[in-house]
Scaffold this motif. Structure first.
Motif, short mmCIF file in Angstrom:
data_model
loop_
_atom_site.label_atom_id
_atom_site.label_comp_id
_atom_site.label_asym_id
_atom_site.label_seq_id
_atom_site.Cartn_x
_atom_site.Cartn_y
_atom_site.Cartn_z
N LYS A 126 -38.02 -4.11 50.30
CA LYS A 126 -38.19 -5.42 50.91
C LYS A 126 -39.67 -5.78 51.07
CE LYS A 126 -33.84 -5.15 53.51
NZ LYS A 126 -33.23 -5.18 54.85
N LEU A 127 -39.91 -7.07 51.04
CA LEU A 127 -41.24 -7.62 51.27
C LEU A 127 -41.16 -8.65 52.39
CD1 LEU A 127 -42.45 -8.24 47.60
CD2 LEU A 127 -43.35 -6.51 49.16
N VAL A 128 -42.21 -8.67 53.22
CA VAL A 128 -42.34 -9.70 54.24
C VAL A 128 -43.24 -10.79 53.67
CG1 VAL A 128 -43.06 -10.25 56.58
CG2 VAL A 128 -42.09 -7.99 56.07
N VAL A 129 -42.68 -11.99 53.53
CA VAL A 129 -43.38 -13.08 52.87
C VAL A 129 -43.81 -14.12 53.90
CG1 VAL A 129 -43.18 -14.94 51.17
CG2 VAL A 129 -42.07 -12.74 50.75
N GLY A 130 -45.10 -14.42 53.92
CA GLY A 130 -45.61 -15.46 54.80
C GLY A 130 -45.58 -15.10 56.26
N GLY A 131 -45.21 -13.88 56.57
CA GLY A 131 -45.20 -13.45 57.96
C GLY A 131 -43.90 -13.68 58.69
N TRP A 132 -42.92 -14.34 58.03
CA TRP A 132 -41.67 -14.62 58.75
C TRP A 132 -40.41 -14.42 57.93
CZ3 TRP A 132 -45.21 -18.46 57.47
CH2 TRP A 132 -44.83 -19.33 56.44
N ASP A 133 -40.52 -14.33 56.61
CA ASP A 133 -39.32 -14.20 55.78
C ASP A 133 -39.30 -12.84 55.11
OD1 ASP A 133 -36.99 -14.96 54.65
OD2 ASP A 133 -37.85 -16.31 53.16
N THR A 134 -38.13 -12.19 55.12
CA THR A 134 -37.99 -10.88 54.48
C THR A 134 -37.09 -11.03 53.27
OG1 THR A 134 -38.22 -9.75 56.61
CG2 THR A 134 -37.27 -8.50 54.79
N VAL A 135 -37.59 -10.56 52.12
CA VAL A 135 -36.83 -10.67 50.87
C VAL A 135 -36.71 -9.28 50.25
CG1 VAL A 135 -37.66 -13.02 50.49
CG2 VAL A 135 -38.90 -11.09 49.48
N ARG A 136 -35.78 -9.14 49.31
CA ARG A 136 -35.60 -7.84 48.63
C ARG A 136 -35.86 -8.00 47.14
NH1 ARG A 136 -30.32 -7.65 46.47
NH2 ARG A 136 -29.08 -9.48 47.07
N VAL A 137 -36.28 -6.93 46.53
CA VAL A 137 -36.58 -6.92 45.10
C VAL A 137 -35.31 -6.58 44.33
CG1 VAL A 137 -37.96 -5.86 43.27
CG2 VAL A 137 -38.97 -6.21 45.54
N ILE A 138 -34.90 -7.46 43.41
CA ILE A 138 -33.70 -7.19 42.60
C ILE A 138 -34.05 -6.90 41.15
CG2 ILE A 138 -32.27 -8.63 44.10
CD1 ILE A 138 -32.34 -10.76 41.86
#
Length: 888
Positions: free
Chosen positions: A673-685
């Motif tokens: 997972k990456l924290v994007v912009g300080g508020w959104d968490t996304v996962r690498v697919i």
């Protein structure tokens, strides 16, 4: 044979000569007396030579009146100069070929310099038409983290301008600018003809006060006073309203950051070409801040995508004001104050923006390069020097032909100063004739320059009084530099040696001429190597594998649909299905950005579980599920998107992101997972191999693809067998599904290569100026070869009478120049190596300097030189030896 011991002339004779002629005339005639004294020493001895020297001094009493005449010579300056000009014209007429080469070489050299100077004049004049430009600056921000520099940018938050105006007394005015990303569709409701417009800016009302863009209609104070106002340029007024007055009329804006009906409250005169700000429409920034949720729901410090300009008090100390700005930022930007990032404000003068903006993501669309300006300045100087060198070479080479003339003049009483003046007048005449012709050449060649640089320049510098002062000074300086040495060489000839059958010319003049020829060869080789280097680098960048398949990609600007999100999505699905049904359409995809056209969002991000201090910048592109497949990215691990809504939190990343964010191998990165912009968490697919999203001037950077239904751009992979049919099918379907939307398309590979347009323009300019410089060098070389052949015509006749072959004679006449060319090649090697590496440092991906870069330019010049030399040497070698032997 006993060697006679030499001594100086007797002091009595020298004293008498000084008393008779005076100090000034003595300096001019003493050389002749001393020369005769030395000859007598060798023939008669010291005693006899000294007596005769004193006797000559006594007999000079008859010339005592020359001393008084010398004091009144200035009264006859006009007559003398007139006489000098007449004699100079006769010399030019007597030797037409030599005169033509001198004048044409100087004229072409000066004409090219005028063109380059006009180009530099234009490039250096950007934004200097604003009334308070010396006190107006663009704010830049330098970022560092944990003591490491992270670069400088021009973007700031929209809260900065308001805050510094309130808290910093030195700030007189501020202006914020925000582009209309992706443009919008504008329609005149009366005609209902839509146009896609890209050059739109949201600005503060003070924009028209800070920047002096002239209004043809409307008021500077009120044109941007209301949220529903819009200011347009004259060109857009004609485009959307024809011959009708647009003031008070309505323009409908669809799509983009602001939509609705806007009233035209101002019409701008055509924007100056020397402005770093180029736009077609201005809209109030308040409509963006008050109606767009991204901005209206924040405190003004979270979004750093505004460019801010300030006008400061003329007495302001920039260092002190910058520290006050820093204080303002850390006072209001709480998140920045709590992070490990340090920001320092600086002020970039508006006049520096065009040439000195190498910042990442600079929004200016027509920036130039200070490096290119400097290179062309050097080329201009080199070309002018080459032209002057030709004059010096030809003048000194012809010294023997004028030796008897000098000897006769001096024997009948001409002073050295008069001879110098005569030859300097000849130099001035040639230079001024060339200067006049140069202006005409510059006018004739200016359209060619405009075609190369893609701008419409005029010889506007001719209207500048300062230019004429500089041009006159350069012409006079050139006359002195190119004429002074030949004048002193010619005037220094001694009558006794010049009136005999054997004439001697100083060896120093020959060595100087050889040195100047080497200089011409050296500069020509460097210019050829520079041209070869530029085009090889551009060809290399354009031919490299990009990691993206762009050959069959046709791109369409997406439609602006003013309906709800669900209806828009349904219409887009219908369009894609109907288009894809055609046999020539392989795949269809929508995205927020495409290769060569930037990204949708650049923000800080870090690996989940780490702190914000580990944040690194990444570029995010919004794309649908077909995007990865359409562009044929190579997967290293994982998979692409599906049409499932859950994919909105799944990112496909490139290889570079692995190392930047510490995600390990491609396989290890999947599901991290990456924290994007300080508020959104996304996962690498998925992880794809690195690709060149932008030109090869830039290094690989982290790119992340986010699943989205964005359709700013529609990309079609097509069968190229019948392009017209394919385009017609797409256009018909588009017009059916999205009526009243303009149909604008392009092929991606062509658009991508436009990134190299500035490099191509530089290469074309460099090549053009190089060819002209080499032409001037060859012109001088031809003149020298012609002189050399004529001066050795008797030798050639004797050699031919003794059985010499034409090829042997051609080699005899050419070998000196070939040796000089070889010397120039050797000298050029280290210069080529240094300059090439320095120039290539600006490119992340560059060619290797092989042996051909050092050998080929020299070989090309050898061929050019041989062609130049061969004609005249062949004619001389084929001449009739009987005629040649009669030549005296």
């Amino acid at each position: 044979m006993t060697k006679i011991k030499t001594s100086n002339p007797p002091l009595l004779g020298t004293y008498l000569l000084k008393r008779i002629y005076g100090d000034e005339l003595y300096e001019e005639i003493s050389g002749d007396f001393i020369e005769v004294f030395r000859e007598r020493q060798k023939k008669y001895g010291n005693f006899s030579a000294s007596l005769r020297y004193i006797l000559d001094a006594l007999l000079s009493i008859r010339n005592i009146d020359l001393k008084s005449q010398n004091s009144t010579r200035t009264n006859n300056n006009t007559a003398m100069i007139t006489n000098y000009i007449k004699m100079a014209l006769r010399v030019l007429q007597k030797h037409p070929t030599n005169s033509l080469i001198n004048i044409l070489g100087l004229a072409v050299g000066m004409g090219i310099c005028l063109m380059i100077y006009q180009y530099i004049y234009f490039e250096s004049s950007f934004d200097n038409f604003h009334s308070d430009v010396e006190n107006t600056y663009r704010i830049t921000k330098n970022y560092s983290r944990n003591g490491e520099d992270e670069g400088t940018g021009v973007y700031s938050s929209y809260g900065l301008g308001i805050s510094v105006k309130q808290d910093v007394p030195e700030v007189k005015e501020y202006v914020r600018i925000h582009p209309q990303y992706g443009g919008a569709v504008l329609t005149n409701p009366e005609h209902n003809q839509p146009y896609k417009e890209d050059d739109m800016l949201f600005v503060d009302p003070a924009f028209l006060r800070v920047f002096d863009f002239r209004l043809v209609s409307g008021s500077t104070e009120s044109a941007l006073g209301s949220n529903q106002n819009i200011v347009i340029t004259e060109q857009m007024a004609i485009k959307h309203f024809g011959d009708n007055d647009p003031m008070g009329k309505t323009l409908r804006v669809d799509g983009g950051w602001a939509a609705g009906n806007f009233t035209v409250t101002g019409v701008l005169e055509r924007l100056p070409g020397n402005s770093h700000l180029q736009f077609d429409f201005l809209m109030p920034i308040n409509i963006l801040l008050q109606e767009h949720s991204q901005y209206k729901d924040t405190d003004g410090w979270g979004w750093n995508n505004f460019v801010t300009y300030v006008t400061l008090d003329k007495s302001a100390d920039l260092g002190i004001v910058a520290s006050k700005f820093d204080t303002v930022i850390y006072t209001y930007d709480v998140d920045l104050a709590e992070s490990s990032t340090t920001v320092n404000i600086a002020f970039q003068p508006v006049t520096d923006i065009h040439l000195k903006s190498d910042f990442s993501g600079d929004p200016s669309t027509n920036n130039g390069s200070i490096r290119d300006v400097r290179i062309f300045s050097i080329i201009a100087i080199i070309i002018l020097i080459i032209a002057w060198v030709n004059y010096i070479n030809l003048s000194t080479a012809r010294a023997m032909y004028r030796a008897k003339e000098v000897g006769v003049r001096k024997s009948i009483g001409a002073f050295r100063g008069q001879l110098v003046s005569q030859f300097m007048v000849e130099s001035c005449l040639v230079n001024f004739l060339a200067a006049g012709l140069a202006v005409g050449i510059a006018y004739l060649l200016m359209p060619i320059l405009n075609d190369i640089i893609g701008k419409q320049l005029e010889m506007s510098l001719l209207k500048d009084v300062t230019f004429w002062a500089v041009f006159l000074a350069v012409t006079i300086t050139g006359s002195l530099l190119s004429g002074l040495y030949p004048a002193f060489i010619l005037s220094a000839f001694k009558p006794a040696s010049m009136l005999g059958s054997v004439k001697k010319v100083a060896k120093g003049g020959i060595n100087l001429r050889r040195g100047l020829i080497v200089f011409q060869f050296l500069t020509s080789i460097l210019l050829i190597s520079g041209t070869y280097l530029v085009y090889n680098q551009i060809s290399y960048m354009k031919s490299q594998e990009l990691g993206i398949d762009m050959e069959k990609i046709l791109v369409l600007n997406g439609p602006e649909v003013n309906v709800n999100r669900e209806t828009a999505a349904e219409k887009m699905k219908t369009f894609k299905n109907e288009v894809a049904a055609h046999h020539s359409i392989l795949t269809v995809t929508g995205s927020g950005a495409i290769p060569g056209k930037g990204y949708n969002w650049r923000t800080g991000m870090w690996k989940f579980g780490q702190s914000e201090d580990d944040s690194q910048s990444g570029n995010i592109v919004f794309a649908d599920h077909n995007f990865i497949n359409t562009y044929d990215f190579e997967f290293l691990a994982g998979r692409s998107f599906t049409e499932m809504a859950s994919e909105e939190n799944g990112f496909v990343i490139n290889e570079k992101s692995l190392s930047v964010f510490g995600l390990g191998t491609p396989e290890e990165a999947i599901q991290q997972k990456l924290v994007v912009g300080g508020w959104d968490t996304v996962r690498v697919i998925g992880v794809i191999k690195d690709f060149h999203w932008n030109s090869l001037k830039d290094e690989h950077s982290p790119y992340l693809f986010s699943h989205s239904t964005s359709t700013d751009f529609l990309s079609f992979k097509v069968d190229l067998s019948n392009i017209p049919e394919t385009i017609a099918h797409i256009e018909n379907t588009y017009n059916e599904v999205f009526p009243n939307n303009p149909f604008n398309y392009f092929f991606l590979d062509d658009e991508f290569n436009n990134q190299y347009q500035a490099d191509l323009q530089f290469g074309n300019l460099f090549t053009s100026f190089s060819i002209l410089a080499i032409f001037i060098s060859c012109l001088g070389l031809f003149g020298l070869v012609a002189f050399s052949a004529n001066s050795r015509i008797k030798e050639i006749g004797i050699r031919k009478a003794l059985g010499a072959e034409v090829s042997n004679l051609m080699f005899l006449l050419s070998k000196e120049y070939l040796i000089l060319l070889l010397i120039a090649n050797v000298l050029a090697i280290p210069v080529i190596a240094f300059w090439s590496r320095s120039w290539l440092d600006d490119y992340a991906y560059k060619i290797n300097l092989g042996i051909e870069f050092f050998v080929l330019p020299g070989l090309i010049l050898v061929v050019i030189s041989l062609i130049t030399v061969s004609y005249k040497t062949y004619v001389a070698a084929k001449s009739n030896p009987v005629i040649a032997l009669k030549v005296e």
